[in-house]
Design a protein around this motif. Structure first.
Motif, mmCIF file in Angstrom:
data_model
loop_
_atom_site.group_PDB
_atom_site.id
_atom_site.type_symbol
_atom_site.label_atom_id
_atom_site.label_comp_id
_atom_site.label_asym_id
_atom_site.label_seq_id
_atom_site.Cartn_x
_atom_site.Cartn_y
_atom_site.Cartn_z
ATOM 1 N N SER A 245 12.881 -24.472 2.664
ATOM 2 C CA SER A 245 13.720 -23.269 2.738
ATOM 3 C C SER A 245 13.853 -22.769 4.172
ATOM 4 O O SER A 245 14.935 -22.335 4.598
ATOM 5 C CB SER A 245 13.130 -22.170 1.845
ATOM 6 N N SER B 60 20.304 -19.286 -3.667
ATOM 7 C CA SER B 60 20.187 -20.161 -4.839
ATOM 8 C C SER B 60 19.180 -21.279 -4.594
ATOM 9 O O SER B 60 18.390 -21.627 -5.474
ATOM 10 C CB SER B 60 21.556 -20.755 -5.189
ATOM 11 N N TRP B 61 19.201 -21.819 -3.381
ATOM 12 C CA TRP B 61 18.253 -22.880 -3.030
ATOM 13 C C TRP B 61 16.810 -22.374 -3.118
ATOM 14 O O TRP B 61 15.936 -23.054 -3.660
ATOM 15 C CB TRP B 61 18.552 -23.385 -1.624
ATOM 16 N N LEU C 162 15.695 -19.893 -4.907
ATOM 17 C CA LEU C 162 15.353 -19.628 -6.305
ATOM 18 C C LEU C 162 14.978 -20.919 -7.022
ATOM 19 O O LEU C 162 13.987 -20.969 -7.778
ATOM 20 C CB LEU C 162 16.525 -18.939 -7.009
ATOM 21 N N VAL C 163 15.736 -21.983 -6.805
ATOM 22 C CA VAL C 163 15.411 -23.271 -7.419
ATOM 23 C C VAL C 163 14.061 -23.780 -6.906
ATOM 24 O O VAL C 163 13.229 -24.282 -7.676
ATOM 25 C CB VAL C 163 16.520 -24.306 -7.137
ATOM 26 N N THR D 14 19.359 -20.660 -13.419
ATOM 27 C CA THR D 14 20.244 -19.679 -12.780
ATOM 28 C C THR D 14 20.472 -20.032 -11.312
ATOM 29 O O THR D 14 21.592 -19.945 -10.795
ATOM 30 C CB THR D 14 19.636 -18.269 -12.879
ATOM 31 N N GLY D 15 19.393 -20.455 -10.631
ATOM 32 C CA GLY D 15 19.536 -20.892 -9.249
ATOM 33 C C GLY D 15 20.420 -22.116 -9.118
ATOM 34 O O GLY D 15 21.223 -22.230 -8.180
#
Length: 457
Positions: A157, A122-123, A125-126, A105-106
């Motif tokens: 992050s 998104s970053w 989440l991945v 999803t990420g």
């Protein structure tokens, strides 16, 4: 209609991840649901790549980002569709599937990110899910690798957040569109901090410290999945960053990323030559391949659209090479390495061709693809990447060719162990993982014919 399919796709992945812990006693149902969700995601992504650009505020994608996503999804689907026995035997199987689906999803978010906020979320989440997949194996080797991976993911992050803060001073709307005319110092600072952030994730020198332990000693099964996701995430993130600032810092972009590419591929290849462990060779080889990928990313700033197109084709071919070859070879390591046992040495591959000819032949194809042997897909990936910068940065192409020769030496050691050394590896009875290795080899072989049908501008 396409947007509705994307939203449905994300909803299926998240819903399946949410209910996964409640299906521990019905692993077959969870296995089927996860496979169907991934298959649907793959179909949607493939349709996107054929439909052209989608741009509606938060959601922006084009043929390149859609194909990056398609490649990784195909790779992950091969693994999951062949992993029922491996996941069923593990008490953490449902948690692994849930984490993987959230990671996908990420990756979808990165592919479709139209704003800086969506890119950052998104970053993260991945990054979090990649670390969690390694940690879920819970043996002492995976715990050590996951700890370093988690710390580096956090640093990555934070650096990305800092770098994107520079951009927000120039574009309060936070959209991923070319910045009009920011001060050069702002654009260069954004590039430098972003390169460090993405470098931690991809294992780019000198930000690679976590990768040898994570890939080299951890349980090879989750590494087979994480390796492809991580490289795809970095390509997507750099591509989005290129849209923002590449035209402004064109020469700085090529120089900085070119230097990082040289350092990364040279360090990775030379260190891989010194390794005695099979997973160690694969780990440092992954660092070297991050260097090759950086060549294509460096070329994204070039003003010549033909060279940029070659770079994008090279990145796609190289991602196919890396994803399926690393997946297949790490799964080969999983077939030989017992749970809680130390990382494999190269001698554990001795005599593989005499124990299982089809598995050895498949592994041979994957090794040759990583080596860049024609007509396998790895040859085309390197060819397009090297040609994209041969004019603007001849020095980069020359050093990359030298590194390709260095890499051939340690790949030859793997082939020698499988075919010419006496031994008898003790292989797992998991037929599913063996099928995944064979399918990865077939895809690597067939993908070598794709360039015949590509429109070369």
């Amino acid at each position: 209609m396409m947007l509705e399919a994307i939203y449905l796709d994300i909803a299926l992945l998240v819903l399946t991840a949410i209910i996964a812990p409640y299906l521990r006693k019905q692993p077959k149902i969870l296995y089927v649901l996860a496979s169907l969700a991934l298959a649907f995601t793959l179909l949607v992504s493939l349709e996107e790549s054929l439909s052209g650009t989608i741009a509606t505020g938060e959601m922006v994608t084009d043929w390149f980002t859609s194909l990056i996503l398609t490649i990784v999804l195909a790779d992950i689907l091969v693994v999951i569709a062949s992993s029922f026995q491996a996941l069923n035997l593990s008490p953490e199987g449902p948690s692994f599937i849930a984490t993987l689906l959230l990671g996908i999803t990420g990756l979808i978010g990165l592919s479709h990110a139209g704003t800086i906020l969506m890119l950052l979320v998104s970053w993260i989440l991945v990054s979090v899910t990649s670390y969690a997949m390694i940690a879920l194996m819970k043996d002492k080797y995976s715990a050590s690798g996951a700890t370093k991976y988690g710390l580096m993911s956090l640093a990555s992050s934070m650096l990305l957040l800092l770098s994107l803060t520079f951009v927000t001073t120039q574009d309060p709307k936070l959209s991923i569109t070319p910045l009009s005319s920011p001060p050069i110092i702002v654009a260069v600072a954004t590039l430098a901090f972003s390169a460090a952030a993405f470098g931690f994730k991809a294992g780019i020198f000198p930000f690679h410290g976590w990768l040898p332990d994570t890939y080299g000693i951890s349980d090879p099964y989750p590494v087979a999945v994480v390796a492809a996701i991580s490289k795809a995430a970095v390509i997507l993130a750099f591509y989005k960053l290129a849209i923002l600032i590449a035209p402004i810092v064109s020469s700085h972009w090529l120089t900085l990323l070119g230097i990082l590419s040289v350092l990364t591929m040279t360090y990775g290849n030379i260190t891989a030559l010194l390794q005695k462990g099979f997973q160690g060779i694969l780990a440092y080889s992954s660092i070297a391949h991050a260097g090759y990928i950086l060549i294509g990313i460096a070329a994204l700033s070039l003003p010549d659209p033909h060279l940029r197109y070659l770079a994008m084709l090279g990145l796609l071919m190289q991602l196919v090479t890396y994803s399926f070859a690393k997946t297949g070879l790490f799964l080969l390591a999983k077939l030989i390495r017992q749970k809680e046992s130390p990382p494999l040495k190269l001698e554990h591959l001795n005599g593989l061709s005499r124990v299982d000819g089809s598995l050895a032949a498949s592994s041979l194809i994957l090794v040759l693809s990583l080596m860049g042997m024609p007509p396998l897909v790895g040859f085309w990936g390197k060819l397009f990447l090297f040609f994209s910068v041969v004019g603007p940065a001849t020095w980069l192409t020359a050093i990359a060719l030298i590194n390709t020769g260095i890499a051939a030496a340690y790949y030859a050691r793997i082939i020698k162990a499988m075919y010419f050394e006496p031994g008898s590896p003790n292989l797992s009875k998991d037929r599913g993982l063996k099928v995944a290795v064979i399918i990865s080899a077939i895809i690597s072989l067939l993908a070598g014919f794709i360039p015949i049908f590509l429109p070369i501008q």
